[in-house]
Design a protein around this motif. Structure first.
Motif, PDB file in Angstrom:
ATOM      1  N   ILE A 128     -22.622   9.721 -62.719  1.00  9.09           N
ATOM      2  CA  ILE A 128     -22.159  10.956 -63.356  1.00  9.09           C
ATOM      3  C   ILE A 128     -23.309  11.509 -64.191  1.00  9.09           C
ATOM      4  CG2 ILE A 128     -21.227   9.794 -65.419  1.00  9.09           C
ATOM      5  CD1 ILE A 128     -18.790  11.731 -65.192  1.00  9.09           C
ATOM      6  N   HIS A 129     -23.364  12.817 -64.356  1.00 10.51           N
ATOM      7  CA  HIS A 129     -24.509  13.383 -65.078  1.00 10.51           C
ATOM      8  C   HIS A 129     -24.521  12.981 -66.543  1.00 10.51           C
ATOM      9  CE1 HIS A 129     -27.742  15.955 -66.298  1.00 10.51           C
ATOM     10  NE2 HIS A 129     -26.977  16.566 -67.176  1.00 10.51           N
ATOM     11  N   ALA A 130     -23.424  13.222 -67.242  1.00  7.34           N
ATOM     12  CA  ALA A 130     -23.404  12.993 -68.687  1.00  7.34           C
ATOM     13  C   ALA A 130     -22.456  11.869 -69.089  1.00  7.34           C
ATOM     14  CB  ALA A 130     -23.031  14.284 -69.417  1.00  7.34           C
ATOM     15  N   GLY A 131     -21.165  12.050 -68.836  1.00 10.35           N
ATOM     16  CA  GLY A 131     -20.211  11.027 -69.248  1.00 10.35           C
ATOM     17  C   GLY A 131     -18.787  11.526 -69.143  1.00 10.35           C
ATOM     18  N   TYR A 132     -17.898  10.885 -69.879  1.00 11.69           N
ATOM     19  CA  TYR A 132     -16.489  11.269 -69.916  1.00 11.69           C
ATOM     20  C   TYR A 132     -15.906  10.701 -71.202  1.00 11.69           C
ATOM     21  CZ  TYR A 132     -16.126   6.507 -68.099  1.00 11.69           C
ATOM     22  OH  TYR A 132     -16.262   5.154 -67.925  1.00 11.69           O
ATOM     23  N   GLY A 137     -10.990   7.201 -67.551  1.00 11.36           N
ATOM     24  CA  GLY A 137     -12.028   7.535 -66.594  1.00 11.36           C
ATOM     25  C   GLY A 137     -12.093   9.008 -66.272  1.00 11.36           C
ATOM     26  N   PRO A 138     -13.111   9.420 -65.527  1.00  5.32           N
ATOM     27  CA  PRO A 138     -13.301  10.843 -65.235  1.00  5.32           C
ATOM     28  C   PRO A 138     -12.178  11.467 -64.425  1.00  5.32           C
ATOM     29  CG  PRO A 138     -14.824   9.485 -63.955  1.00  5.32           C
ATOM     30  CD  PRO A 138     -14.193   8.594 -64.971  1.00  5.32           C
ATOM     31  N   TYR A 147     -18.073  16.105 -67.830  1.00  2.00           N
ATOM     32  CA  TYR A 147     -18.891  15.493 -66.780  1.00  2.00           C
ATOM     33  C   TYR A 147     -20.366  15.854 -66.964  1.00  2.00           C
ATOM     34  CZ  TYR A 147     -14.343  15.402 -64.343  1.00  2.00           C
ATOM     35  OH  TYR A 147     -13.031  15.208 -63.997  1.00  2.00           O
ATOM     36  N   ARG A 148     -20.584  17.053 -67.480  1.00  2.00           N
ATOM     37  CA  ARG A 148     -21.951  17.575 -67.593  1.00  2.00           C
ATOM     38  C   ARG A 148     -22.491  17.610 -69.013  1.00  2.00           C
ATOM     39  NH1 ARG A 148     -19.353  20.037 -63.465  1.00  2.00           N
ATOM     40  NH2 ARG A 148     -18.331  21.651 -64.708  1.00  2.00           N
ATOM     41  N   TRP A 149     -21.619  17.410 -70.020  1.00  2.00           N
ATOM     42  CA  TRP A 149     -22.056  17.582 -71.405  1.00  2.00           C
ATOM     43  C   TRP A 149     -21.830  16.368 -72.316  1.00  2.00           C
ATOM     44  CZ3 TRP A 149     -25.096  21.320 -73.127  1.00  2.00           C
ATOM     45  CH2 TRP A 149     -25.170  22.522 -72.399  1.00  2.00           C
ATOM     46  N   LEU A 170     -12.112  -5.417 -78.655  1.00  2.00           N
ATOM     47  CA  LEU A 170     -12.902  -4.337 -79.228  1.00  2.00           C
ATOM     48  C   LEU A 170     -13.831  -3.663 -78.213  1.00  2.00           C
ATOM     49  CD1 LEU A 170     -13.933  -6.011 -82.615  1.00  2.00           C
ATOM     50  CD2 LEU A 170     -12.067  -4.406 -82.195  1.00  2.00           C
ATOM     51  N   TYR A 171     -13.944  -4.270 -77.026  1.00  2.25           N
ATOM     52  CA  TYR A 171     -14.847  -3.699 -76.023  1.00  2.25           C
ATOM     53  C   TYR A 171     -14.302  -2.342 -75.580  1.00  2.25           C
ATOM     54  CZ  TYR A 171     -18.504  -4.062 -72.468  1.00  2.25           C
ATOM     55  OH  TYR A 171     -19.639  -3.878 -71.721  1.00  2.25           O
ATOM     56  N   PRO A 172     -15.134  -1.293 -75.575  1.00  8.03           N
ATOM     57  CA  PRO A 172     -14.645   0.054 -75.245  1.00  8.03           C
ATOM     58  C   PRO A 172     -13.948   0.092 -73.885  1.00  8.03           C
ATOM     59  CG  PRO A 172     -16.869   0.166 -76.147  1.00  8.03           C
ATOM     60  CD  PRO A 172     -16.578  -1.293 -75.922  1.00  8.03           C
ATOM     61  N   LYS A 173     -12.723   0.605 -73.888  1.00 10.56           N
ATOM     62  CA  LYS A 173     -11.909   0.588 -72.673  1.00 10.56           C
ATOM     63  C   LYS A 173     -12.547   1.387 -71.542  1.00 10.56           C
ATOM     64  CE  LYS A 173      -8.560  -1.775 -74.589  1.00 10.56           C
ATOM     65  NZ  LYS A 173      -9.228  -2.029 -75.879  1.00 10.56           N
ATOM     66  N   ARG A 174     -13.214   2.485 -71.872  1.00 12.26           N
ATOM     67  CA  ARG A 174     -13.749   3.315 -70.788  1.00 12.26           C
ATOM     68  C   ARG A 174     -14.954   2.677 -70.107  1.00 12.26           C
ATOM     69  NH1 ARG A 174     -16.577   8.468 -73.820  1.00 12.26           N
ATOM     70  NH2 ARG A 174     -17.009   7.424 -75.776  1.00 12.26           N
TER      71      ARG A 174
END
Length: 243
Positions: A128-132, A137-138, A147-149, A170-174
């Motif tokens: 993915i370009h940037a993230g979510y 999830g995306p 997706y882009r920013w 504590l681990y980030p779910k995403r």
């Protein structure tokens, strides 16, 4: 043996793109995954898009759309040239298209329109370009512009305690959603690195080609990577996005 290779943000640096493809000894058997931001910065944005349209006819390529690509697509579709785009590399992209015929512009617009927001491979790796922002999830992202920013995914990975285990509450779910995540958008120069950086299960491939860094390509299995020369040395009479 075929490879799966991921390429970071190019930003108009066509010379750098040719260098990394040659240095990685890319063959038609290799799959290429581009993480977006093909345009805006150095002077050869239109040349890159022309080259990539032809390359995609010779081998398997996946093209992710970046924020700069969305701006360029909007211009090709509507003629809209917002100041924020022009001030962030769009001016050089417009100049690279000065001599293009309308039918060629239409072909490039179609290329941008076919780009993907993200890609998930058969090994549950996300590109993915940037993230979510969504912990689901995306696919469940409320704002597609993320997706882009989005930078929070990378910021989360960078800020994590290195001792934190994946089975921790504590681990980030995403970050648990994917085996690995490959992104661009936020230059690794921001944290003092000129090479691809791995934090948690996130790989950042934007090694600052828009500025003083190089363009990078990586074999996602072996993690071997190759880089171009720093972009200012390839375009000594230009500034790129070094304002």
């Amino acid at each position: 043996m075929s490879r799966k290779l991921v390429i970071g943000d190019i930003h108009g640096g066509f010379k750098a793109l040719i260098q990394v493809l040659e240095r990685a000894e890319v063959t038609p058997d290799d799959q290429l995954i581009f993480l977006g931001d093909y345009v805006d910065g150095w002077s050869e944005s239109s040349q890159i898009i022309h080259f990539l349209t032809e390359l995609s006819g010779k081998q398997e390529c996946i093209f992710i759309k970046g924020n700069h690509d969305a701006w360029c697509e909007d211009w090709l579709a509507s003629g809209h040239t917002p100041d924020v785009w022009l001030f962030n590399g769009g001016k050089s992209t417009l100049e690279s298209y000065e001599d293009y015929l309308p039918e060629k512009l239409d072909l490039h617009l179609e290329f941008f329109q076919r780009m993907k927001n993200y890609h998930i491979d058969d090994q549950n790796r996300l590109f993915i370009h940037a993230g979510y922002a969504s912990m689901h999830g995306p696919e469940r992202e409320v704002y597609s512009s993320n997706y882009r920013w989005d930078r929070t995914l990378w910021e989360t990975a960078v800020a994590m305690d290195k001792k934190l285990q994946r089975n921790s509450e504590l681990y980030p779910k995403r970050l648990l959603l994917y085996k690995e995540i490959f992104i661009g958008h936020t230059p690794t120069l921001d944290i003092g690195s000129r090479i691809p950086v791995n934090k948690a299960n996130v790989w950042n491939m934007d090694t600052g080609a828009a500025y003083t860094g190089a363009l990078s390509i990586m074999d996602i299995h072996s993690k071997q990577f190759w880089q171009s020369d720093p972009l200012p040395s390839l375009y000594p009479d230009e500034k790129g996005r070094n304002l």
